[in-house]
Enzyme design. Structure first.
Site, PDB file in Angstrom:
ATOM      1  N   SER A 106       0.818  -1.207   0.000  1.00  0.00           N
ATOM      2  CA  SER A 106       0.000   0.000   0.000  1.00  0.00           C
ATOM      3  C   SER A 106       0.854   1.260   0.000  1.00  0.00           C
ATOM      4  CB  SER A 106      -0.908   0.000   1.236  1.00  0.00           C
ATOM      5  OG  SER A 106      -1.546   1.249   1.413  1.00  0.00           O
ATOM      6  N   TYR A 129      -2.440   5.880  -4.763  1.00  0.00           N
ATOM      7  CA  TYR A 129      -3.621   6.746  -4.839  1.00  0.00           C
ATOM      8  C   TYR A 129      -3.325   7.947  -5.740  1.00  0.00           C
ATOM      9  CZ  TYR A 129      -5.388   4.404  -0.612  1.00  0.00           C
ATOM     10  OH  TYR A 129      -5.834   3.487   0.300  1.00  0.00           O
ATOM     11  N   THR A 155      -5.461   3.021  -7.397  1.00  0.00           N
ATOM     12  CA  THR A 155      -6.754   3.087  -6.713  1.00  0.00           C
ATOM     13  C   THR A 155      -7.453   4.403  -7.042  1.00  0.00           C
ATOM     14  OG1 THR A 155      -5.947   1.694  -4.914  1.00  0.00           O
ATOM     15  CG2 THR A 155      -7.908   3.015  -4.477  1.00  0.00           C
ATOM     16  N   ARG A 164     -16.568   6.809   8.000  1.00  0.00           N
ATOM     17  CA  ARG A 164     -16.583   5.532   8.709  1.00  0.00           C
ATOM     18  C   ARG A 164     -16.900   5.784  10.180  1.00  0.00           C
ATOM     19  NH1 ARG A 164     -10.898   4.272   5.653  1.00  0.00           N
ATOM     20  NH2 ARG A 164     -11.794   4.335   3.543  1.00  0.00           N
ATOM     21  N   LYS A 251      -8.104   0.100  -9.827  1.00  0.00           N
ATOM     22  CA  LYS A 251      -8.859  -0.500  -8.723  1.00  0.00           C
ATOM     23  C   LYS A 251     -10.000   0.420  -8.294  1.00  0.00           C
ATOM     24  CE  LYS A 251      -8.168  -2.549  -4.120  1.00  0.00           C
ATOM     25  NZ  LYS A 251      -9.092  -1.723  -3.314  1.00  0.00           N
ATOM     26  N   HIS A 275     -14.062  -1.038  -2.479  1.00  0.00           N
ATOM     27  CA  HIS A 275     -13.131  -0.714  -1.393  1.00  0.00           C
ATOM     28  C   HIS A 275     -13.522  -1.438  -0.104  1.00  0.00           C
ATOM     29  CE1 HIS A 275      -9.718   2.203  -1.150  1.00  0.00           C
ATOM     30  NE2 HIS A 275      -9.797   1.891   0.129  1.00  0.00           N
ATOM     31  N   ARG A 278     -15.914   0.353   2.285  1.00  0.00           N
ATOM     32  CA  ARG A 278     -15.353   1.389   3.151  1.00  0.00           C
ATOM     33  C   ARG A 278     -15.495   2.803   2.582  1.00  0.00           C
ATOM     34  NH1 ARG A 278     -11.821  -0.085   6.968  1.00  0.00           N
ATOM     35  NH2 ARG A 278     -10.278   1.543   6.520  1.00  0.00           N
TER      36      ARG A 278
END
Length: 396
Positions: A106, A129, A155, A164, A251, A275, A278
């Site tokens: 990541s 990202y 992503t 969240r 993604k 995701h 999320r």
């Protein structure tokens, strides 16, 4: 404790981890409707049982991006992986490497690219990202290429962070979050000793390498929140291609039209993904979105899928719905938090065994033989293939 499935690792991880870490990975956006539907919809996919098919030479090997995977599974990019086990990215990568499948690092990993890549033989994948700071993006791409990463996972479903609610209650965010996290760590001595003390530094390795200074959890929350870029467009793929000439996977695809655009703009693969539930609550589960996307672009681009996969049977279901390979996220993190590299290795062994059972009983000797023909089609006409709830008669 007996470990026979990913659900056992989840239960063990909940006991081991401070609540702010467990709920950060376990939770989803808003009321978590999509989070639940990811699992529930996939569980409704019914397979056709076949018999007397001579399954003695079954194979799970899967070609993908000039690689051969031992099975159609890759470990998904998971942020803060190194907070779940001591140098967690290194341990997870080692387990994936030993199994013959890719590990995806990541952007917001604890261990930087340069720490993880030299520890494994198989080239790892790197996730990125779209951020306002294009200098960081270029730096990350150049470092990933220099470290030998083979595939870029780009992503695109985070132009803004999802809401969240669990994070505010658990201590990941909200009032007095730092103090709440401290006391939670004190109450979980195994984690505090193994990861909290001996897993240091807890920097965000890739970001620290760029900024030239340590970055902790508060920096993670603040820096990322301020750097997600809502101006993201398909034109950004052209900019990425200036610095990355290897396979690129987009993604966060849930719509067939976006899948077609990915083909048109030269992507090598897509990940059908919400995701993990999320980001936007109420969107389609990946299992529901996948068949229409496969109908639109199958054969034109590699199709990967994630969200809701908890066992080998789920892997077979996703492939039957149209995926070529799946990404495994939460399930492996539960195993990592419980038993480190050994836990992830055992989980992957379980998934392999479950896949072999499912393939043997559906008459598919190879991954290429798993298709829509492997599904029971007559469960209902009003919902996507094989996703209508069974009637009472069917349930019997």
């Amino acid at each position: 404790m007996i470990i026979s499935a990913a659900s056992d690792y989840r239960a063990a991880a909940q006991r081991t981890l401070p609540p702010f870490l467990f709920h950060y990975i376990d939770g989803g956006a808003y009321a978590e409707y999509t989070l639940r539907r990811n699992v529930e919809d996939l569980s409704q996919v019914a397979l056709r049982q076949r018999v007397l098919k001579n399954m003695s030479d079954l194979s799970l090997e899967t070609p993908l991006f000039n690689e051969t995977l031992s099975m159609p599974v890759a470990l998904a990019p998971v942020g803060l992986c190194g907070m779940y086990a001591r140098r967690g990215e290194v341990q997870a990568a080692a387990a994936a490497d030993a199994k013959g499948i890719p590990f995806t690092l990541s952007t917001v990993s604890v261990c930087p690219i340069e720490e993880v890549a030299p520890t494994i033989k198989r080239p790892m994948w790197f996730q990125l990202y779209v951020l306002r700071d294009r200098g960081f993006m270029r730096n990350a791409l150049e470092r990933a290429k220099a470290a030998g990463c083979s595939t870029l996972v780009f992503t695109v479903d985070m132009p803004t962070p999802g809401a969240r609610y669990r994070d505010a209650h658990s201590g990941m965010s909200g009032p007095n979050a730092a103090m709440r996290r401290y006391w939670q760590a004190v109450m979980h001595p195994k984690w505090a000793w193994d990861v909290g003390l001996n897993g240091r530094p807890h920097d965000l390795g890739n970001i620290s390498a760029y900024l030239g200074k340590p970055t902790g959890l508060e920096d993670y929350i603040g820096w990322l929140a301020n750097n997600f870029d809502p101006s993201i467009s398909w034109k950004d793929l052209e900019w990425i291609r200036e610095f990355w000439d290897g396979p690129m996977v987009i993604k966060g695809i849930l719509d067939p039209e976006d899948a077609r655009d990915a083909v048109r703009f030269g992507a090598d693969g897509i990940v059908v993904s919400n995701h993990g539930g999320r980001q936007l609550d109420g969107v389609l589960s990946s299992a529901r979105a996948l068949p229409a996307i496969a109908d639109a672009v199958k054969g034109d681009i590699a199709i990967l899928a994630d969200s809701g996969i908890r066992n080998g049977l789920d892997v077979v279901r996703m492939i039957a719905l149209g995926a070529d390979t799946v990404l495994l996220g939460r399930a492996y993190l539960y195993a990592l938090a419980t038993a480190g590299k050994a836990g992830v290795a055992n989980l992957l062994d379980l998934i392999e065994k479950e896949m072999k059972v499912a393939m043997t009983l559906t008459g598919a000797k190879s991954i290429s033989e798993i298709s829509g023909d492997s599904l029971v089609q007559e469960l209902g006409k009003s919902l996507p293939t094989a996703l209508a709830p069974m009637s009472k008669g069917d349930a019997a």
